[in-house]
Design a protein around this motif. Structure first.
Motif, PDB file in Angstrom:
ATOM      1  N   SER A 199     -15.141 -16.573 -19.497  1.00 52.98           N
ATOM      2  CA  SER A 199     -13.688 -16.444 -19.489  1.00 52.98           C
ATOM      3  C   SER A 199     -13.089 -16.934 -18.176  1.00 52.98           C
ATOM      4  O   SER A 199     -13.712 -16.837 -17.109  1.00 52.98           O
ATOM      5  N   ALA A 200     -11.853 -17.434 -18.283  1.00 50.28           N
ATOM      6  CA  ALA A 200     -11.113 -17.840 -17.083  1.00 50.28           C
ATOM      7  C   ALA A 200     -10.361 -16.659 -16.468  1.00 50.28           C
ATOM      8  O   ALA A 200      -9.699 -16.815 -15.439  1.00 50.28           O
ATOM      9  N   ALA A 201     -10.470 -15.478 -17.067  1.00 53.32           N
ATOM     10  CA  ALA A 201      -9.756 -14.299 -16.572  1.00 53.32           C
ATOM     11  C   ALA A 201     -10.214 -13.950 -15.150  1.00 53.32           C
ATOM     12  O   ALA A 201     -11.396 -14.078 -14.833  1.00 53.32           O
ATOM     13  N   PRO A 202      -9.295 -13.491 -14.297  1.00 58.34           N
ATOM     14  CA  PRO A 202      -9.640 -13.133 -12.903  1.00 58.34           C
ATOM     15  C   PRO A 202     -10.346 -11.777 -12.831  1.00 58.34           C
ATOM     16  O   PRO A 202      -9.814 -10.795 -12.312  1.00 58.34           O
ATOM     17  N   VAL A 203     -11.569 -11.735 -13.325  1.00 64.67           N
ATOM     18  CA  VAL A 203     -12.317 -10.488 -13.453  1.00 64.67           C
ATOM     19  C   VAL A 203     -12.586  -9.852 -12.086  1.00 64.67           C
ATOM     20  O   VAL A 203     -12.348  -8.656 -11.881  1.00 64.67           O
ATOM     21  N   PHE A 204     -13.089 -10.644 -11.135  1.00 63.77           N
ATOM     22  CA  PHE A 204     -13.398 -10.094  -9.809  1.00 63.77           C
ATOM     23  C   PHE A 204     -12.132  -9.601  -9.120  1.00 63.77           C
ATOM     24  O   PHE A 204     -12.141  -8.554  -8.466  1.00 63.77           O
ATOM     25  N   ALA A 205     -11.044 -10.352  -9.276  1.00 61.59           N
ATOM     26  CA  ALA A 205      -9.781  -9.940  -8.661  1.00 61.59           C
ATOM     27  C   ALA A 205      -9.282  -8.629  -9.265  1.00 61.59           C
ATOM     28  O   ALA A 205      -8.699  -7.796  -8.565  1.00 61.59           O
ATOM     29  N   ALA A 206      -9.534  -8.435 -10.563  1.00 60.92           N
ATOM     30  CA  ALA A 206      -9.116  -7.189 -11.209  1.00 60.92           C
ATOM     31  C   ALA A 206      -9.898  -5.997 -10.654  1.00 60.92           C
ATOM     32  O   ALA A 206      -9.339  -4.917 -10.451  1.00 60.92           O
ATOM     33  N   VAL A 207     -11.204  -6.197 -10.397  1.00 59.04           N
ATOM     34  CA  VAL A 207     -12.006  -5.115  -9.811  1.00 59.04           C
ATOM     35  C   VAL A 207     -11.536  -4.831  -8.381  1.00 59.04           C
ATOM     36  O   VAL A 207     -11.422  -3.668  -7.973  1.00 59.04           O
ATOM     37  N   ARG A 208     -11.234  -5.890  -7.624  1.00 59.99           N
ATOM     38  CA  ARG A 208     -10.714  -5.696  -6.263  1.00 59.99           C
ATOM     39  C   ARG A 208      -9.374  -4.976  -6.297  1.00 59.99           C
ATOM     40  O   ARG A 208      -9.095  -4.132  -5.427  1.00 59.99           O
ATOM     41  N   GLU A 209      -8.548  -5.292  -7.296  1.00 54.97           N
ATOM     42  CA  GLU A 209      -7.280  -4.591  -7.450  1.00 54.97           C
ATOM     43  C   GLU A 209      -7.521  -3.101  -7.684  1.00 54.97           C
ATOM     44  O   GLU A 209      -6.807  -2.246  -7.136  1.00 54.97           O
ATOM     45  N   GLY A 210      -8.551  -2.779  -8.500  1.00 53.74           N
ATOM     46  CA  GLY A 210      -8.911  -1.381  -8.715  1.00 53.74           C
ATOM     47  C   GLY A 210      -9.240  -0.690  -7.397  1.00 53.74           C
ATOM     48  O   GLY A 210      -8.824   0.455  -7.161  1.00 53.74           O
ATOM     49  N   GLN A 211      -9.989  -1.380  -6.530  1.00 47.54           N
ATOM     50  CA  GLN A 211     -10.296  -0.828  -5.208  1.00 47.54           C
ATOM     51  C   GLN A 211      -9.025  -0.541  -4.418  1.00 47.54           C
ATOM     52  O   GLN A 211      -8.880   0.523  -3.815  1.00 47.54           O
ATOM     53  N   ARG A 212      -8.116  -1.506  -4.405  1.00 52.72           N
ATOM     54  CA  ARG A 212      -6.874  -1.334  -3.640  1.00 52.72           C
ATOM     55  C   ARG A 212      -6.059  -0.159  -4.172  1.00 52.72           C
ATOM     56  O   ARG A 212      -5.517   0.640  -3.395  1.00 52.72           O
ATOM     57  N   LEU A 213      -5.977  -0.053  -5.487  1.00 55.14           N
ATOM     58  CA  LEU A 213      -5.199   1.029  -6.083  1.00 55.14           C
ATOM     59  C   LEU A 213      -5.832   2.383  -5.778  1.00 55.14           C
ATOM     60  O   LEU A 213      -5.129   3.357  -5.495  1.00 55.14           O
ATOM     61  N   GLY A 214      -7.161   2.436  -5.834  1.00 56.43           N
ATOM     62  CA  GLY A 214      -7.848   3.687  -5.524  1.00 56.43           C
ATOM     63  C   GLY A 214      -7.670   4.089  -4.076  1.00 56.43           C
ATOM     64  O   GLY A 214      -7.526   5.280  -3.759  1.00 56.43           O
ATOM     65  N   ALA A 215      -7.687   3.098  -3.177  1.00 57.29           N
ATOM     66  CA  ALA A 215      -7.533   3.384  -1.747  1.00 57.29           C
ATOM     67  C   ALA A 215      -6.124   3.869  -1.422  1.00 57.29           C
ATOM     68  O   ALA A 215      -5.931   4.707  -0.532  1.00 57.29           O
ATOM     69  N   ALA A 216      -5.142   3.353  -2.147  1.00 55.15           N
ATOM     70  CA  ALA A 216      -3.746   3.711  -1.878  1.00 55.15           C
ATOM     71  C   ALA A 216      -3.366   5.062  -2.467  1.00 55.15           C
ATOM     72  O   ALA A 216      -2.395   5.688  -2.017  1.00 55.15           O
ATOM     73  N   ALA A 217      -4.110   5.523  -3.470  1.00 59.79           N
ATOM     74  CA  ALA A 217      -3.763   6.760  -4.172  1.00 59.79           C
ATOM     75  C   ALA A 217      -4.305   7.993  -3.453  1.00 59.79           C
ATOM     76  O   ALA A 217      -5.250   7.909  -2.668  1.00 59.79           O
ATOM     77  N   ALA A 218      -3.698   9.140  -3.746  1.00 58.14           N
ATOM     78  CA  ALA A 218      -4.246  10.420  -3.280  1.00 58.14           C
ATOM     79  C   ALA A 218      -5.594  10.650  -3.946  1.00 58.14           C
ATOM     80  O   ALA A 218      -5.891  10.068  -5.001  1.00 58.14           O
ATOM     81  N   LYS A 219      -6.428  11.487  -3.348  1.00 58.63           N
ATOM     82  CA  LYS A 219      -7.740  11.786  -3.919  1.00 58.63           C
ATOM     83  C   LYS A 219      -7.560  12.591  -5.210  1.00 58.63           C
ATOM     84  O   LYS A 219      -7.154  13.756  -5.181  1.00 58.63           O
ATOM     85  N   LEU A 220      -7.848  11.978  -6.339  1.00 65.00           N
ATOM     86  CA  LEU A 220      -7.596  12.626  -7.624  1.00 65.00           C
ATOM     87  C   LEU A 220      -8.452  13.874  -7.799  1.00 65.00           C
ATOM     88  O   LEU A 220      -8.001  14.881  -8.354  1.00 65.00           O
ATOM     89  N   ALA A 221      -9.701  13.837  -7.348  1.00 63.32           N
ATOM     90  CA  ALA A 221     -10.598  14.973  -7.528  1.00 63.32           C
ATOM     91  C   ALA A 221     -10.217  16.163  -6.665  1.00 63.32           C
ATOM     92  O   ALA A 221     -10.750  17.257  -6.858  1.00 63.32           O
TER      93      ALA A 221
END
Length: 269
Positions: free
Chosen positions: A189-211
């Motif tokens: 696929s031409a989908a930006p798969v790696f960029a999507a995973v990196r985006e997940g990292q950024r979103l997790g880092a910016a969020a409060a600790k859910l647990a």
């Protein structure tokens, strides 16, 4: 033994350091046999390091952690008692969670049982580290609901990126990117798969600790209010990837051919 009475560090617990050679050995076994999903747990254990343990120690000794320990709620039992949430508003986190679990045919207890297939409860040290790691496991599907990531192959990988930024287990990050590489290779696929995973990292880092949140209070909030309160951003690239998969005629559930446990990682500690 109640949670508050557990020792921080059981004498039988070994906090291993970073073991990349061991992780690569188990990863090769997983590639050779994608059904041998036990290897995922070995990879995570080999790369866990000590940062996630330090975070666990800080939290359980904090006022917020101590309050949750005193309450000592059985999270799987609470989450699986859907009748408790029947009177919640339609757009509450609770109602979104119940619909998600019913749609996917999941239970919180099922996740517990899956995690014990590799290492039984009796073989795990009963300490506060384990309480914290169990909490991460028990909230995995709630992470899905709050983050907006689905249980499709890419959604699971992006959630692993999100979870790594929250909990600092490098084994989780390794699985996320190894899975992304496999998905990209198998799907073409031409989908930006790696960029999507990196985006997940950024979103997790910016969020409060859910647990670290009070789950019962969180479930009562409207979903969008909870996301705003916790600082959870929109998974834009993940959704873009799903649209690309559809346009390419690929399955959005598994456009590649990922190992099942990579798609359903149930022990993010």
């Amino acid at each position: 033994m109640s949670a508050i009475d557990r020792p921080l560090h059981h004498p039988d617990r070994t906090l291993t350091g970073f073991q990349p050679v061991k992780a690569i050995t188990h990863f090769r076994k997983l590639i050779a046999n994608k059904e041998d999903t036990e290897q995922v747990f070995h990879i995570i254990e080999a790369l866990k390091g000590r940062k996630s343990a330090r975070q666990a120690a800080r939290f359980v000794q904090s006022p917020e952690g101590q309050a949750l320990l005193r309450e000592d709620r059985d999270l799987p039992a609470m989450l699986d008692n859907h009748a408790n949430w029947a009177d919640m508003a339609e757009h509450s986190v609770a109602q979104h969670y119940v619909r998600f679990m019913k749609r996917e045919g999941l239970t919180a207890q099922g996740l517990v049982e899956e995690s014990y297939k590799w290492l039984s409860k009796d073989d795990r040290p009963s300490d506060l580290y384990e309480w914290y790691f169990e909490r991460l496991r028990d909230m995995h599907d709630l992470f899905h609901v709050l983050s907006g990531y689905g249980r499709d192959a890419l959604g699971e990988l992006c959630l692993l990126g999100f979870s790594y930024a929250q909990n600092h287990n490098r084994g989780v990050l390794f699985i996320a990117y190894a899975g992304a590489r496999q998905l990209k290779k198998d799907s073409g696929s031409a989908a930006p798969v790696f960029a999507a995973v990196r985006e997940g990292q950024r979103l997790g880092a910016a969020a409060a600790k859910l647990a670290h949140q009070d789950v019962e209070q969180l479930l009562a909030l409207p979903l969008e209010e909870a996301r705003e309160q916790l600082g959870i951003g929109e998974p834009v690239l993940y959704r873009q990837c799903l649209e690309t998969f559809r346009a390419e005629g690929l399955s959005t559930q598994d456009p590649g051919n990922l190992p099942a446990q990579t798609q359903q990682e149930c022990c993010p500690a």
